[in-house]
Design a protein around this motif. Structure first.
Motif, PDB file in Angstrom:
ATOM      1  N   THR A   5       0.836  -1.178  -0.112  1.00 56.21           N
ATOM      2  CA  THR A   5      -0.126   0.071   0.132  1.00 56.21           C
ATOM      3  C   THR A   5       0.813   1.240  -0.090  1.00 56.21           C
ATOM      4  OG1 THR A   5      -1.736  -1.217   1.039  1.00 56.21           O
ATOM      5  CG2 THR A   5      -1.986   1.352   1.394  1.00 56.21           C
ATOM      6  N   LEU A   6       0.499   2.192  -0.720  1.00 57.35           N
ATOM      7  CA  LEU A   6       1.162   3.612  -0.867  1.00 57.35           C
ATOM      8  C   LEU A   6       0.029   4.514  -0.305  1.00 57.35           C
ATOM      9  CD1 LEU A   6       3.323   5.496  -1.974  1.00 57.35           C
ATOM     10  CD2 LEU A   6       2.146   5.433  -4.244  1.00 57.35           C
ATOM     11  N   ASN A   7       0.272   5.208   0.938  1.00 57.65           N
ATOM     12  CA  ASN A   7      -0.300   6.067   1.520  1.00 57.65           C
ATOM     13  C   ASN A   7       0.136   7.703   1.425  1.00 57.65           C
ATOM     14  OD1 ASN A   7      -1.906   7.138   3.378  1.00 57.65           O
ATOM     15  ND2 ASN A   7      -1.547   6.251   5.379  1.00 57.65           N
ATOM     16  N   ASN A   8      -0.374   8.347   0.690  1.00 58.47           N
ATOM     17  CA  ASN A   8      -0.140   9.593   0.374  1.00 58.47           C
ATOM     18  C   ASN A   8      -0.715  10.744   1.388  1.00 58.47           C
ATOM     19  OD1 ASN A   8       0.866  12.108  -0.640  1.00 58.47           O
ATOM     20  ND2 ASN A   8      -0.420  12.077  -2.400  1.00 58.47           N
ATOM     21  N   TYR A   9      -0.374  10.605   2.536  1.00 56.45           N
ATOM     22  CA  TYR A   9      -1.297  11.411   3.808  1.00 56.45           C
ATOM     23  C   TYR A   9      -0.625  12.850   3.486  1.00 56.45           C
ATOM     24  CZ  TYR A   9       3.137   9.934   5.933  1.00 56.45           C
ATOM     25  OH  TYR A   9       4.540   9.614   6.204  1.00 56.45           O
ATOM     26  N   GLY A  10       0.034  13.116   2.498  1.00 55.80           N
ATOM     27  CA  GLY A  10       0.713  14.718   2.543  1.00 55.80           C
ATOM     28  C   GLY A  10      -0.436  15.364   1.873  1.00 55.80           C
ATOM     29  N   VAL A  11      -1.696  14.970   1.310  1.00 53.58           N
ATOM     30  CA  VAL A  11      -2.626  15.714   0.891  1.00 53.58           C
ATOM     31  C   VAL A  11      -3.443  16.372   1.968  1.00 53.58           C
ATOM     32  CG1 VAL A  11      -2.823  14.114  -1.033  1.00 53.58           C
ATOM     33  CG2 VAL A  11      -4.330  13.685   0.645  1.00 53.58           C
ATOM     34  N   PHE A  12      -3.273  15.826   3.228  1.00 45.42           N
ATOM     35  CA  PHE A  12      -3.873  16.468   4.331  1.00 45.42           C
ATOM     36  C   PHE A  12      -3.108  17.496   4.976  1.00 45.42           C
ATOM     37  CE2 PHE A  12      -5.533  11.837   4.245  1.00 45.42           C
ATOM     38  CZ  PHE A  12      -6.719  12.213   3.957  1.00 45.42           C
ATOM     39  N   GLY A  13      -1.958  17.836   4.353  1.00 45.31           N
ATOM     40  CA  GLY A  13      -1.056  18.825   5.009  1.00 45.31           C
ATOM     41  C   GLY A  13      -0.209  18.566   6.005  1.00 45.31           C
ATOM     42  N   VAL A  14       0.252  17.155   6.246  1.00 47.74           N
ATOM     43  CA  VAL A  14       0.867  16.725   7.536  1.00 47.74           C
ATOM     44  C   VAL A  14       2.443  16.349   6.702  1.00 47.74           C
ATOM     45  CG1 VAL A  14      -0.952  16.156   8.754  1.00 47.74           C
ATOM     46  CG2 VAL A  14       0.157  14.323   7.232  1.00 47.74           C
ATOM     47  N   ASP A  15       3.211  16.278   7.566  1.00 46.85           N
ATOM     48  CA  ASP A  15       4.802  15.989   7.157  1.00 46.85           C
ATOM     49  C   ASP A  15       4.956  14.476   7.249  1.00 46.85           C
ATOM     50  OD1 ASP A  15       5.126  18.643   6.382  1.00 46.85           O
ATOM     51  OD2 ASP A  15       5.918  19.078   8.438  1.00 46.85           O
ATOM     52  N   GLY A  16       4.587  13.903   8.480  1.00 50.77           N
ATOM     53  CA  GLY A  16       4.931  12.453   8.766  1.00 50.77           C
ATOM     54  C   GLY A  16       3.927  11.724   9.316  1.00 50.77           C
ATOM     55  N   VAL A  38       3.791   8.702   2.508  1.00 50.44           N
ATOM     56  CA  VAL A  38       4.643  10.073   1.773  1.00 50.44           C
ATOM     57  C   VAL A  38       3.800  11.343   2.418  1.00 50.44           C
ATOM     58  CG1 VAL A  38       4.995  11.218  -0.421  1.00 50.44           C
ATOM     59  CG2 VAL A  38       4.563   8.646  -0.338  1.00 50.44           C
ATOM     60  N   GLY A  39       4.645  12.118   2.953  1.00 47.98           N
ATOM     61  CA  GLY A  39       4.101  13.632   3.498  1.00 47.98           C
ATOM     62  C   GLY A  39       3.872  14.446   2.407  1.00 47.98           C
ATOM     63  N   ARG A  40       3.856  15.549   2.936  1.00 46.71           N
ATOM     64  CA  ARG A  40       3.695  16.884   2.046  1.00 46.71           C
ATOM     65  C   ARG A  40       5.102  17.302   1.511  1.00 46.71           C
ATOM     66  NH1 ARG A  40       2.596  22.336   5.348  1.00 46.71           N
ATOM     67  NH2 ARG A  40       4.395  21.901   7.160  1.00 46.71           N
ATOM     68  N   ILE A  41       5.035  17.661   0.261  1.00 45.45           N
ATOM     69  CA  ILE A  41       6.344  18.338  -0.251  1.00 45.45           C
ATOM     70  C   ILE A  41       6.269  19.760  -0.119  1.00 45.45           C
ATOM     71  CG2 ILE A  41       7.641  18.613  -2.563  1.00 45.45           C
ATOM     72  CD1 ILE A  41       6.402  16.012  -3.361  1.00 45.45           C
ATOM     73  N   VAL A  42       7.057  20.213   0.560  1.00 47.16           N
ATOM     74  CA  VAL A  42       7.326  21.715   1.052  1.00 47.16           C
ATOM     75  C   VAL A  42       8.756  22.234   1.094  1.00 47.16           C
ATOM     76  CG1 VAL A  42       5.212  21.563   2.500  1.00 47.16           C
ATOM     77  CG2 VAL A  42       7.628  21.198   3.432  1.00 47.16           C
ATOM     78  N   PRO A  43       8.842  23.801   0.541  1.00 44.90           N
ATOM     79  CA  PRO A  43      10.086  24.085   0.418  1.00 44.90           C
ATOM     80  C   PRO A  43      10.738  24.345   2.005  1.00 44.90           C
ATOM     81  CG  PRO A  43       8.287  25.687  -0.728  1.00 44.90           C
ATOM     82  CD  PRO A  43       7.640  24.470   0.084  1.00 44.90           C
ATOM     83  N   LYS A  44      11.767  23.655   2.006  1.00 40.08           N
ATOM     84  CA  LYS A  44      12.746  23.478   3.265  1.00 40.08           C
ATOM     85  C   LYS A  44      14.154  24.065   3.036  1.00 40.08           C
ATOM     86  CE  LYS A  44      10.072  20.565   6.025  1.00 40.08           C
ATOM     87  NZ  LYS A  44       9.930  19.309   6.682  1.00 40.08           N
ATOM     88  N   PRO A  45      14.818  24.464   3.914  1.00 37.86           N
ATOM     89  CA  PRO A  45      16.521  24.655   3.665  1.00 37.86           C
ATOM     90  C   PRO A  45      17.238  23.319   3.725  1.00 37.86           C
ATOM     91  CG  PRO A  45      15.714  25.680   5.911  1.00 37.86           C
ATOM     92  CD  PRO A  45      14.441  25.198   5.322  1.00 37.86           C
ATOM     93  N   TRP A  46      17.960  23.137   2.879  1.00 40.27           N
ATOM     94  CA  TRP A  46      18.602  21.930   2.516  1.00 40.27           C
ATOM     95  C   TRP A  46      20.124  22.295   1.993  1.00 40.27           C
ATOM     96  CZ3 TRP A  46      16.618  17.158   3.339  1.00 40.27           C
ATOM     97  CH2 TRP A  46      17.169  16.008   2.903  1.00 40.27           C
ATOM     98  N   VAL A  47      20.913  21.315   2.393  1.00 42.78           N
ATOM     99  CA  VAL A  47      22.057  21.541   1.964  1.00 42.78           C
ATOM    100  C   VAL A  47      22.409  20.849   0.661  1.00 42.78           C
ATOM    101  CG1 VAL A  47      24.659  20.945   2.290  1.00 42.78           C
ATOM    102  CG2 VAL A  47      23.152  21.529   4.020  1.00 42.78           C
ATOM    103  N   HIS A  48      22.298  21.566  -0.526  1.00 38.41           N
ATOM    104  CA  HIS A  48      22.504  21.118  -1.814  1.00 38.41           C
ATOM    105  C   HIS A  48      23.998  21.459  -2.481  1.00 38.41           C
ATOM    106  CE1 HIS A  48      21.174  19.814  -5.689  1.00 38.41           C
ATOM    107  NE2 HIS A  48      21.416  21.147  -6.457  1.00 38.41           N
TER     108      HIS A  48
END
Length: 499
Positions: A416-427, A442-452
């Protein structure tokens, strides 16, 4: 003398043992044809219409709407066969017969010169047209533009006896109907989004026919019923001489969360609200409880940079071809990861104490509907392209929202794949969908600071979590699966190795 046959709730398959009556499609005294749907029931898997194997006159119904019946319980009785005519003369229509061209008619209706134009069949057609029904196997809704979620498919139309024809109301009793009196056309069913809304309306004393739904095309939602219950229970301000008394406005029911069904109404009335765990909600409760009691689960999670995946999806959708959904890309990544770690596409045979590795990936995905959480299954997901997965996800999601999923589309999943990010939660730490061995969240995809590339940047970040049955594998296997999924999210080009 007519023969009265009893029709019992049939075996609906998939191990189902009971069903709840949602809506009767016929009334006592109605003439039904063979294989005509007579009742709509809700099982633990889906809402289905039950056809009657007999043709004749309905003489009794067993159970009101909202009643739960076991398989094999009586549903209704049908009088079939002819009886001696009373003052009206003709026989009561019994088992159905076929007209030339594949149509259906009641066996008691005449096809020769005895039936003048505008007789029984023609008047039945007129009545059907007035209520939205037509002959043949067609969709019947609540009127023009009715939502497909509440349409029903019926077989041949019911033929009403002509004026003056005796109609069987009780077994063996014939009641002639006056020729000058025409039966009023019954009102169509009320467009309601779920059986729970009907139940709340009954408990609150709300007449659904007096409500104007706020849903699509007038569909009556749970909030509409709660608002009506609150308005009825709201106190009225005392009248002041010389002024008109106005009711105190009730608080907006739409502000209540969907999960707190009827809570505001119960508080206003000073009573607690009890919602039976039946149908889909009851099945979900049983499955989750069994999962918690039987499966020793564990969860691991990781944050991933989804910037490249989002860019790849944007490039795909800019090419003019059919759009690719993000869920389809994640599903494609899952199937590639399961090919590397087949232990997670398995089940445990507790009787033989064996782990059974499954040859195909039937991918379930969690979908929230008005009836509760359901998990439609995409068959052979490992053999589908991203475009095919997108189409199948869209089809199953639409069917879930219309309560039109079949039992076969809700069973047989292996992962099962559970895309709970559609509810606005991260984890989240999801519960494994028994008897499967794992679930990817899978949580929501949001802009965050990241070392790239050695520098701090703002990137599109997603949290991935894997809950797995610790009997089928250890943390190394689960961690390897999750790490591969995260790598593919960060570098979608890795999927080219599996194409």
């Amino acid at each position: 003398m007519a023969q009265v046959l009893e029709f019992r709730l049939p075996d609906l398959g998939e191990g189902l043992t009971e069903a709840e009556i949602v809506r009767w499609l016929v009334s006592v005294g109605d003439v039904v044809a063979v294989d005509q749907p007579v009742v709509e029931v809700e099982t633990a898997k889906a809402m289905v219409e039950v056809p009657c194997p007999y043709g004749g006159v309905v003489t009794a119904r067993f159970g009101e709407e909202g009643t739960e019946l076991p398989v094999g319980a009586p549903l209704l009785t049908v009088a079939v066969g002819a009886v001696d005519g009373g003052p009206g003369g003709g026989p009561v229509p019994d088992a159905e017969a076929r007209e030339p061209g594949g149509g259906h008619r009641a066996a008691g209706s005449r096809t020769s010169g005895a039936a003048p134009p505008g007789g029984a069949a023609d008047s039945a057609g007129a009545a059907g047209g007035a209520s939205g029904e037509t002959s043949g196997n067609v969709l019947v809704g609540y009127g023009t533009g009715a939502p497909a979620a509440r349409r029903r498919r019926v077989g041949p139309r019911s033929v009403r006896p002509a004026a003056g024809t005796p109609v069987l109301r009780e077994p063996g009793v014939v009641t002639p109907e006056p020729a000058a009196v025409q039966e009023p056309v019954p009102e169509g069913p009320v467009p309601v989004i779920s059986p729970l809304v009907r139940k709340l309306a009954r408990q609150g004393g709300v007449d659904l026919r007096q409500l104007t739904g706020s849903g699509p095309e007038g569909l009556i939602l749970r909030a509409d019923v709660e608002r009506a219950v609150q308005a009825a229970a709201a106190p009225v301000a005392p009248a002041v001489p010389g002024t008109a008394s106005e009711p105190v406005p009730a608080p907006a029911a739409a502000a209540e969360p969907a999960g707190r069904t009827g809570q505001a109404a119960g508080q206003a009335a000073g009573q607690e609200i009890r919602i039976p765990l039946r149908g889909v909600r009851g099945a979900v409760a049983d499955k989750l409880s069994r999962s918690r009691s039987e499966i020793p689960d564990a969860t691991c999670w990781v944050d991933a940079d989804a910037t490249e995946l989002m860019a790849a999806r944007t490039a795909m959708n800019a090419a003019g071809a059919p759009k690719i959904s993000l869920l389809a890309l994640l599903a494609r990544i899952c199937t590639a990861a399961l090919a590397r770690h087949p232990e997670l596409n398995s089940r445990v045979d507790t009787e033989r104490r064996e782990v059974v590795l499954l040859p195909e990936v039937h991918l379930g995905f969690a979908a929230q509907t008005e009836r509760g959480l359901v998990v439609p299954v995409v068959r052979a997901a490992h053999r589908r392209t991203a475009e095919s997965l997108t189409e199948e996800f869209a089809r199953l999601t639409d069917a879930a929202r219309r309560s039109a999923l079949t039992p076969a589309e809700l069973t047989g999943g292996t992962f099962t794949l559970n895309n709970y990010g559609v509810f606005g939660v991260d984890g989240s730490t999801p519960i494994v969908n028994h008897p499967e061995a794992a679930m990817l969240g899978v949580g929501r995809i949001v802009p965050k600071p990241w070392v790239h590339r050695g520098e701090l940047a703002v990137r599109q970040v997603v949290q991935l979590s894997l809950t797995f049955d610790h009997r089928v594998c250890d943390g190394g296997t689960a961690g390897g699966f999750l790490r591969y999924v995260a790598d593919c999210v960060e570098q979608p080009a890795l999927l080219l190795r599996t194409l």
